[in-house]
Design a protein around this motif. Structure first.
Motif, PDB file in Angstrom:
ATOM      1  N   PHE A 355     -35.811 -46.992 -19.885  1.00  0.00           N
ATOM      2  CA  PHE A 355     -36.474 -46.786 -21.179  1.00  0.00           C
ATOM      3  C   PHE A 355     -37.879 -47.366 -21.142  1.00  0.00           C
ATOM      4  O   PHE A 355     -38.830 -46.759 -21.636  1.00  0.00           O
ATOM      5  N   MET A 356     -38.014 -48.564 -20.538  1.00  0.00           N
ATOM      6  CA  MET A 356     -39.327 -49.214 -20.486  1.00  0.00           C
ATOM      7  C   MET A 356     -40.302 -48.339 -19.708  1.00  0.00           C
ATOM      8  O   MET A 356     -41.447 -48.168 -20.112  1.00  0.00           O
ATOM      9  N   ARG A 357     -39.814 -47.794 -18.591  1.00  0.00           N
ATOM     10  CA  ARG A 357     -40.693 -46.931 -17.784  1.00  0.00           C
ATOM     11  C   ARG A 357     -41.132 -45.728 -18.604  1.00  0.00           C
ATOM     12  O   ARG A 357     -42.297 -45.405 -18.701  1.00  0.00           O
ATOM     13  N   ARG A 358     -40.138 -45.105 -19.204  1.00  0.00           N
ATOM     14  CA  ARG A 358     -40.416 -43.862 -19.910  1.00  0.00           C
ATOM     15  C   ARG A 358     -41.263 -44.078 -21.161  1.00  0.00           C
ATOM     16  O   ARG A 358     -42.066 -43.229 -21.533  1.00  0.00           O
ATOM     17  N   LEU A 359     -41.039 -45.233 -21.802  1.00  0.00           N
ATOM     18  CA  LEU A 359     -41.751 -45.486 -23.054  1.00  0.00           C
ATOM     19  C   LEU A 359     -42.922 -46.442 -22.850  1.00  0.00           C
ATOM     20  O   LEU A 359     -43.377 -47.064 -23.793  1.00  0.00           O
ATOM     21  N   ARG A 364     -46.761 -43.670 -23.741  1.00  0.00           N
ATOM     22  CA  ARG A 364     -46.854 -43.671 -25.190  1.00  0.00           C
ATOM     23  C   ARG A 364     -48.154 -42.986 -25.621  1.00  0.00           C
ATOM     24  O   ARG A 364     -48.172 -42.198 -26.556  1.00  0.00           O
TER      25      ARG A 364
ATOM     26  N   ASP B 260     -31.954 -42.666 -15.741  1.00  0.00           N
ATOM     27  CA  ASP B 260     -32.974 -41.640 -16.008  1.00  0.00           C
ATOM     28  C   ASP B 260     -32.329 -40.364 -16.541  1.00  0.00           C
ATOM     29  O   ASP B 260     -32.829 -39.741 -17.484  1.00  0.00           O
ATOM     30  N   ILE B 263     -31.122 -40.821 -20.136  1.00  0.00           N
ATOM     31  CA  ILE B 263     -32.225 -40.814 -21.103  1.00  0.00           C
ATOM     32  C   ILE B 263     -32.746 -39.387 -21.301  1.00  0.00           C
ATOM     33  O   ILE B 263     -33.012 -38.960 -22.439  1.00  0.00           O
ATOM     34  N   PHE B 267     -32.914 -37.436 -24.913  1.00  0.00           N
ATOM     35  CA  PHE B 267     -34.127 -36.852 -25.501  1.00  0.00           C
ATOM     36  C   PHE B 267     -34.042 -35.331 -25.596  1.00  0.00           C
ATOM     37  O   PHE B 267     -34.714 -34.724 -26.427  1.00  0.00           O
ATOM     38  N   GLU B 274     -37.865 -39.574 -28.759  1.00  0.00           N
ATOM     39  CA  GLU B 274     -38.739 -40.186 -27.762  1.00  0.00           C
ATOM     40  C   GLU B 274     -39.965 -40.779 -28.442  1.00  0.00           C
ATOM     41  O   GLU B 274     -40.355 -41.906 -28.200  1.00  0.00           O
ATOM     42  N   LEU B 277     -38.937 -43.898 -30.598  1.00  0.00           N
ATOM     43  CA  LEU B 277     -38.621 -45.096 -29.814  1.00  0.00           C
ATOM     44  C   LEU B 277     -39.876 -45.704 -29.215  1.00  0.00           C
ATOM     45  O   LEU B 277     -40.030 -46.916 -29.157  1.00  0.00           O
ATOM     46  N   ALA B 278     -40.786 -44.850 -28.784  1.00  0.00           N
ATOM     47  CA  ALA B 278     -41.993 -45.345 -28.132  1.00  0.00           C
ATOM     48  C   ALA B 278     -42.753 -46.283 -29.060  1.00  0.00           C
ATOM     49  O   ALA B 278     -43.379 -47.234 -28.619  1.00  0.00           O
ATOM     50  N   PHE B 279     -42.662 -46.016 -30.367  1.00  0.00           N
ATOM     51  CA  PHE B 279     -43.436 -46.845 -31.275  1.00  0.00           C
ATOM     52  C   PHE B 279     -42.614 -47.929 -31.977  1.00  0.00           C
ATOM     53  O   PHE B 279     -43.152 -48.775 -32.649  1.00  0.00           O
ATOM     54  N   ALA B 283     -41.211 -52.334 -25.892  1.00  0.00           N
ATOM     55  CA  ALA B 283     -41.664 -51.993 -24.544  1.00  0.00           C
ATOM     56  C   ALA B 283     -43.176 -52.094 -24.436  1.00  0.00           C
ATOM     57  O   ALA B 283     -43.876 -51.871 -25.406  1.00  0.00           O
TER      58      ALA B 283
END
Ligand code: FAD
Ligand code: AMP
Lengths: 369, 283
Positions: A355-359, A364, B260, B263, B267, B274, B277-279, B283
């Motif tokens: 998840f860290m890699r992807r996000l 981002r 991978d 995930i 998504f 996606e 979660l990114a925001f 991370a």
């Protein structure tokens, strides 16, 4: 529901047909009411969920939907009235009184029973929160009417009776309960069991003010203080969009860190199955399931959880359930959407990293553009 | 001091099986236990007696076999047990149950001394409504203190009680008056091991058995099925989901590859996720 002699459906059904004849004085009971739960100035979201359900019932019956607001004089109470309209109420009843500023059973029971006796609703819905359950029990007993707790489905049948369905025997069965010959028909529903309706800005409807006929001297119980929950307990598990939970399959209390790490990396809340609470590995308010919280996230990741019925009933509302379990026959694979037969202790850290890699901030930025 | 505590004998739900065809509970061979939530109330009552002395009466309404639950309560140290049993009670819903129990509590008061506190559990694991406690309180006109996490000072002279009560988002500190009805929150204490003396006494004790008439109930229309405004119309099994979980093939894959793949699957199914979660994430 029958507490002494459960699960005897055929005679019960026959009885239901037999006893159905509403006494004359109850025939004037009309309309659907939702109790708007206010706690320290905030409307509990379960009230909106109930307005959503209440709207459907009212439309089927061809009657009006009312929000019932009892609280201290002031802005917060009036805000609850406005919110009731925004979530679908046609009208609102309001009792404003300083005695109603913090929840106490006595003045709230008095307020609600007075309103019912004055304006006569056919259906009264409350949230199955600590407040709602405390209040519903004494209101129903005062009115000598039926109350069905923790419903998972509400409907009206052909002759206009409320059909309230709830799990029984720990969720292994469901039963549909009717309140015969009495009004109002009362039911409670747990937070997150019903979906949240759309909020629509609309003109304020009719407002019917009422007075509380009680003075402080009538009230035996006094509030000495209130201690808000600490950080851990502030967990808003029930309303989180993403939840990661661990079960006994994690094997040791240290491994819960893997769940927490994953949750943190994706801004999720974390929770657990009941045995972890019993072992003292997690606080009780992190428990998910029949005797814990009902959740309704967009994504639920369960690691090392077998998926017992009592757990299942608390998570079934999730949009996407991902299960990680070493046992290919674990019951959780019967209701998960995506299953992965794997050792959670190895997969959870890998998932966190992935998840860290992807996000990562780099990706981002790409997403944002 | 006199405490009455209401307990219920329930089937041990860990052993309950549902008949696949008739959808009825298969009760044969299912062991019965004291409703687990009631043990927190019992222990709290015993602790009050440790400090203040006095007597504890356990009360249950149920079939004759509910006597077992009462004997068990006596082994934990309760002083007296009352079994309210009568065919008129069959089919009681929570309103009828709280009516019968409140009548019996009034009778216990006349016979053995008025209770200062009536305890119930938070809820039962079979009925599961948490309504019987509030129902009894209302009928006996007792102050209702639900979800009590801690009992503070109880002053039997001044007739005052202080409790901490669980409420949404925090704990309420309350002061109230005796007599009152307390429903105990779970996990607040742990039931003690009974003492040998109590076990011996429990085996020998006479259990007080009352019919509806014995308990002074005149209006049988308020009992059992006839006194129950709610009826169970239909009992059915939850519908199983049609399709089983989509399995991710794990053969010969490293945790990294599996992660991978998982995930990507998430998504694909939840495309908006996606971005969210990114925001959200740390991370
Ligand atoms: C009245 C009552 C109310 C209840 N209420 C609730 C409730 O609200 N919530 C709740 O959750 N439970 C509740 N329960 C308990 C419920 O019946 C189950 O006992 C409980 O949910 C099981 O928890 P679990 O799945 O964590 O443990 P288990 O059933 O022991 O399952 C552990 C799982 O982990 C798997 N596993 C083992 N090792 C690994 C590994 N390395 N990686 C991945 N998987 C692994 C195993 O295959 C197994 O499927 C209640 C029970 C009763 C009687
Ligand atoms: N038949 C009964 N006999 C004695 N006490 C009962 C009975 N039914 C319920 N209670 C009490 O009421 C509490 C709440 O029960 P319920 O409303 O069924 O969830 C229980 O924890 C018991 O203390």
């Amino acid at each position: 529901m029958s507490t002494v002699n459960q699960a005897t459906p055929p005679p019960a059904a026959a009885r239901a047909a037999m006893k159905k004849e509403l006494p004359e004085h109850f025939k004037g009971y009309k309309h659907v009411w939702v109790f708007m739960e206010l706690e320290r100035g905030q409307v509990h979201p379960v009230s909106f969920e109930l307005l959503g359900e209440g709207r459907k019932l009212a439309d089927k019956l061809g009657v009006e939907l009312a929000g019932v607001v009892v609280g201290p004089p002031g802005e917060a109470t009036w805000h609850a009235v406005a919110e009731a309209f925004a979530y679908g109420a046609d009208l609102a009843y309001i009792i404003e009184d300083p005695l109603l500023s913090d929840y106490r059973n006595e003045p709230f029971t008095k307020a609600m029973t007075d309103l019912v006796n004055s304006y006569k609703p056919e259906i009264l819905l409350l949230g199955a929160t600590t407040l709602g359950r405390d209040l519903a029990g004494s209101v129903a007993t005062t009115l000598l009417t039926g109350l069905t707790a923790d419903c998972t489905e509400l409907d009206v049948d052909a002759d206009g009776s409320l059909a309230a369905t709830r799990p029984t025997f720990g969720g292994s069965l469901l039963c549909t309960i009717y309140t015969l010959n009495y009004r109002p028909q009362m039911a409670t529903v747990r937070p997150r069991v019903m979906s949240m309706p759309k909020r629509v800005e609309r003109p304020v409807g009719r407002i019917i003010p009422h007075k509380l006929s009680m003075v402080e001297e009538d009230i035996v119980t006094k509030i000495l203080g209130f201690l808000p929950d600490g950080q851990s307990a502030k967990a808003n598990l029930a309303y989180a969009d993403v939840v990661v939970a661990g079960g006994l399959g994690l094997g040791a209390v240290e491994n819960l860190q893997l769940v927490k790490n994953l949750a943190q990396s994706i801004g999720a809340e974390y929770g657990c199955s009941r045995p972890l609470v019993q072992k003292g590995w997690m606080p009780a308010d992190r428990q998910i399931g029949q005797t814990g919280k009902t959740i309704r996230p967009k994504l639920y990741i369960a690691a090392g959880i077998s998926g017992a019925i009592q757990h299942r009933v608390g998570v079934e509302g999730a949009d996407l359930i991902v299960a990680i379990n070493t046992d290919p026959n674990a019951p959780i694979f019967d209701f998960a959407h995506v299953g992965i037969v794997s050792d959670a202790i190895r997969l959870l850290p890998a998932l966190t990293e992935a998840f860290m890699r992807r996000l990562s901030p780099h990706n981002r930025d790409k997403l944002a553009s | 001091m006199h405490i009455v505590i209401c307990i219920k004998q329930v089937p041990d739900s860990a052993h309950i099986r549902v008949h696949p065809v008739t959808n009825t509970i298969m009760r044969q061979g299912v062991p019965t236990i004291i409703n687990p939530y009631d043990l927190f109330a019992l222990e709290e009552a015993l602790r009050l007696r440790d400090v203040h002395g006095g007597e504890i009466t356990v009360l249950t309404m149920g079939p004759p076999m509910a006597e077992d639950a009462l004997r068990k309560a006596l082994t934990y140290g309760a002083d007296r047990a009352v079994l309210l049993t009568d065919r008129y009670f069959a089919g009681s819903d929570t309103l009828a149950t709280s009516f019968a129990l409140s009548q019996a509590i009034a009778k216990i008061g006349e016979t053995f001394g008025k209770p200062d506190i009536v305890f119930t559990g938070k809820q039962t694991i079979d009925g599961d409504t948490a309504q019987v406690g509030p129902g009894i309180a209302k009928r006996l006109d007792l102050v209702q203190l639900t979800y009590v996490a801690k009992i503070g000072v109880v002053d039997f002279e001044a007739r005052e009680i202080a409790v901490e009560r669980r409420s949404e988002g925090g704990t309420q500190m309350l002061k109230s008056k005796l007599p009152c009805l307390v429903t105990m929150l779970e996990g607040t204490n742990e039931i003690r091991r009974g003492m040998l003396d109590d076990a011996l006494r429990a085996a020998r004790s006479e259990i007080v058995k009352w019919s509806a008439t014995d308990a002074g109930i005149e209006d049988l229309m308020k009992c059992g099925l006839r006194g129950s405004p709610t009826v169970v119309k239909r009992v059915f099994a939850p519908t199983a989901r049609a399709e089983k979980a989509a399995r991710i093939d794990t053969t010969d894959k490293s945790p990294r590859d599996l992660a991978d793949e998982l995930i990507a699957e998430i998504f694909t199914r939840q495309p908006s996720m996606e971005h969210e979660l990114a925001f959200n994430g740390g991370a």
